[in-house]
Design an enzyme around this catalytic site. Structure first.
Site, PDB file in Angstrom:
ATOM      1  CB  THR A  84      -0.916  -0.001   1.235  1.00  0.00           C
ATOM      2  OG1 THR A  84      -1.819  -1.101   1.095  1.00  0.00           O
ATOM      3  CG2 THR A  84      -1.701   1.286   1.353  1.00  0.00           C
ATOM      4  NE  ARG A 168      -0.427   0.845   4.560  1.00  0.00           N
ATOM      5  CZ  ARG A 168      -1.112   0.244   5.528  1.00  0.00           C
ATOM      6  NH1 ARG A 168      -1.206   0.809   6.717  1.00  0.00           N
ATOM      7  NH2 ARG A 168      -1.719  -0.918   5.316  1.00  0.00           N
ATOM      8  CG  ASP A 339      -2.864   0.400  -2.863  1.00  0.00           C
ATOM      9  OD1 ASP A 339      -3.743  -0.239  -3.486  1.00  0.00           O
ATOM     10  OD2 ASP A 339      -2.720   0.313  -1.636  1.00  0.00           O
TER      11      ASP A 339
HETATM   12 ZN    ZN Z   1      -3.032  -1.415  -0.361  1.00  0.00          ZN
END
Ligand code: ZN
Length: 552
Positions: A84, A168, A339
């Site tokens: 990610t 994140r 991602d």
């Molecule tokens: Zn991810």
């Protein structure tokens, strides 16, 4: 050419032909689409090209509209470490993780003063995670600017807003100068810095609704289109594949519920309205990270009723975002991607005949191999560090220099002897790999790992799993994952839609690092040659080259 080819989205959700748009926006002279005032970047966590293809016929809302824009159904998160944080770091920087420095969600930093030596990608390394798991969220580990950083460098009045299910995602999409960030911290949506000020009403309302749902979970309903996928697959003593009601008080279950992305979407739309994004004198950025697809993938796999309901819910949430954008009457551009991709759980893949599908053997854990090395070389203390069985493996820096090369060579041999290991690279080998010149579909394994390699952060060894080996063990309730260098984890859709964009579809292997230079050209943001890894994609198949500004 589809009938909507000359349409662009405008105010109030009305889709007008080019002639009508010219009358609406221009009094005389050349007719062109209005320049975008608002960039909206949507990342759907673990939304693989395979999921996009499998569910595309079922889209009825936002993903259907975006599917009528510029469609690259099989783009690439090109690098090997398909997690990610690295994935999000490529989307609005134009750079592979080798340049962003975000090589993984967590990597080993042997200067960190705690036993596991693992540093989380958005954790302040000067104030490392304390015993209670709290850390200060920061973009300091990101080594390059994002689109938002570049917008604000050009015009400080540009606003950068990031709303996501994961810290994140918000940080890697937003960058170093986020004006407003909201992300889920496991109990509520919180902001950056984690300030004591009361949240705005929309966030308070969403948090209250989430708390109520966790306290009193509802039985989810399954869309009719998903009924055929509701087949139970045993995993250990439990099973996945069919919907079930969460236990009261289970905050983790909230992350796999349809309510999670709905909550993120509600806050994103709330920020769009309350901050009047795109309606100031400058170009604004709204970055949205829809994280629930990833939690559903990890918890239930990618091919059951759970994922079917989730992907159709993403379609609806994206539709709500587009409707809210239309209502602003602001010319906007949307880019949607992911991602990383993902792989279904080994049990369901084995049923399909992929008998090699498996989870990592305990014998592959760095602590286990490290103990064997310690015995063989008669060394005290830990010898190897790593976050998991595969990826970056680090030799303890306390090791005597005289032994280091021998220990590394022996560790490599032990990994190579394991039937779940495809190959092993050393840091020295990857540092010497030249930049690839072939299309990303043709990259060697070494080239994929090179795109994830940062000499100051990467491991001494890079351990590559064989195809269909799920890189995580059965823990934390996770049954499936991503993270490998194989294409099921690398392929993601890349969709552009909005002002100045003429619809077309191409199966060319473009990359998520191409998004930043493409958007930069659309809004006249200069980039020096070679400044980023990606290249500008021409979003106009006609005589107007949307990359002209970037090339001259
Ligand atoms: Zn991810």
């Amino acid at each position: 050419m589809p009938s909507h080819a000359t349409e662009i989205p405008t105010a109030d959700g009305i889709r007008l032909g080019v002639a009508a748009v010219c009358m609406a926006f221009f009094t005389a002279g050349a007719c062109a689409a209005p320049a975008p005032r608002l960039i909206v970047a949507i990342s759907v966590d673990q939304f693989s090209a395979d999921l996009f293809a499998a569910y595309r016929p079922l889209f009825r809302s936002g993903l259907r509209r975006l599917s009528g824009g510029v469609v690259y159904p099989s783009g690439y998160q090109s690098h090997a470490g398909t997690e990610t944080c690295p994935g999000h770091s490529t989307i609005l920087t134009g750079d592979h993780p080798a340049r962003t420095g975000i090589i993984a969600n967590d990597w080993i930093d042997q200067s960190v003063e705690r036993a596991d030596k693992a540093l989380y990608c958005v954790e302040d390394r000067l104030q490392p995670r304390s015993a209670d798991g709290r850390y200060r969220v920061t973009a300091d580990n990101l080594k390059v600017p994002t689109l938002g950083d570049r917008l604000k460098a050009r015009d400080p009045a540009s606003r950068v807003v990031a709303v996501a299910g994961k810290d994140r995602a918000a940080v890697m999409l937003g960058g170093h100068n986020i004006d407003v960030a909201w992300f889920w911290d496991g109990r509520a949506y919180v902001t950056l810095p984690q300030a004591a000020a009361p949240p705005p009403p929309i966030v308070e309302a969403v948090n209250a609704r989430a708390a109520k749902l966790v306290a009193q979970p509802r039985m989810p309903s399954l869309p009719a289109a998903c009924l055929s996928r509701a087949v139970a697959v045993p995993v250990g003593a439990a099973s996945v594949g069919t919907l079930r009601k969460a236990a009261a008080g289970d905050y983790k279950a909230f992350r796999t519920s349809l309510a999670f992305d709905q909550a993120t979407t509600d806050i994103a739309i709330g920020m769009l309205r309350s901050l009047r994004l795109g309606r100031g004198t400058s170009i604004d950025l709204l970055a949205i990270g829809l994280s629930a697809t990833d939690y559903v993938g990890h918890t239930y796999g990618t091919d059951g009723a759970e994922m079917c309901a989730q992907v159709l819910s993403v379609d609806g949430n994206v539709g709500r975002i587009l409707a809210a954008l239309d209502a602003t009457r602001v010319p906007y551009v949307v880019v949607l991607t992911a991602d990383h991709g993902g792989l279904d759980l080994p049990e369901r893949n084995a049923r399909r005949g992929f008998l090699q599908a498996a989870r990592p053997r305990d014998a592959l854990q760095p602590a286990v191999i490290g103990r064997q090395l310690a015995d063989e070389f008669r060394l005290p203390g830990p010898v190897l560090y790593g976050v998991g069985a595969f990826g970056d493996i680090y030799v303890a820096r306390e090791l005597p220099v005289s032994l280091r090369a021998q220990v590394l060579a022996r560790a490599r041999d032990l990994y190579l002897a394991d039937p779940q290991v495809e190959t092993v690279f050393t840091a020295e080998e990857l540092a010497a790999v030249p930049a690839p010149t072939r299309p990303v579909t043709e990259w060697s394994l070494a080239e994929r790992y090179r795109a994830s390699f940062d000499a100051t952060r990467s491991g001494d060894l890079l351990v590559v799993p064989r195809p269909y080996i799920t890189p995580i063990p059965l823990e934390h309730g996770y049954v499936a994952s991503h993270g490998s260098p194989w294409n099921y984890d690398r392929r993601v859709p890349i969709l552009f839609y909005g002002a100045g964009i003429t619809p077309f579809e191409q199966s060319l292997p473009v990359e998520t690092v191409d998004i930043l230079p493409t958007l930069a050209a659309l809004i006249g943001l200069p980039l020096a040659a070679g400044e980023v890894d990606g290249r500008c994609l021409d979003l106009d198949p006609g005589p107007v080259d949307s990359c002209d500004a970037a090339r001259h």
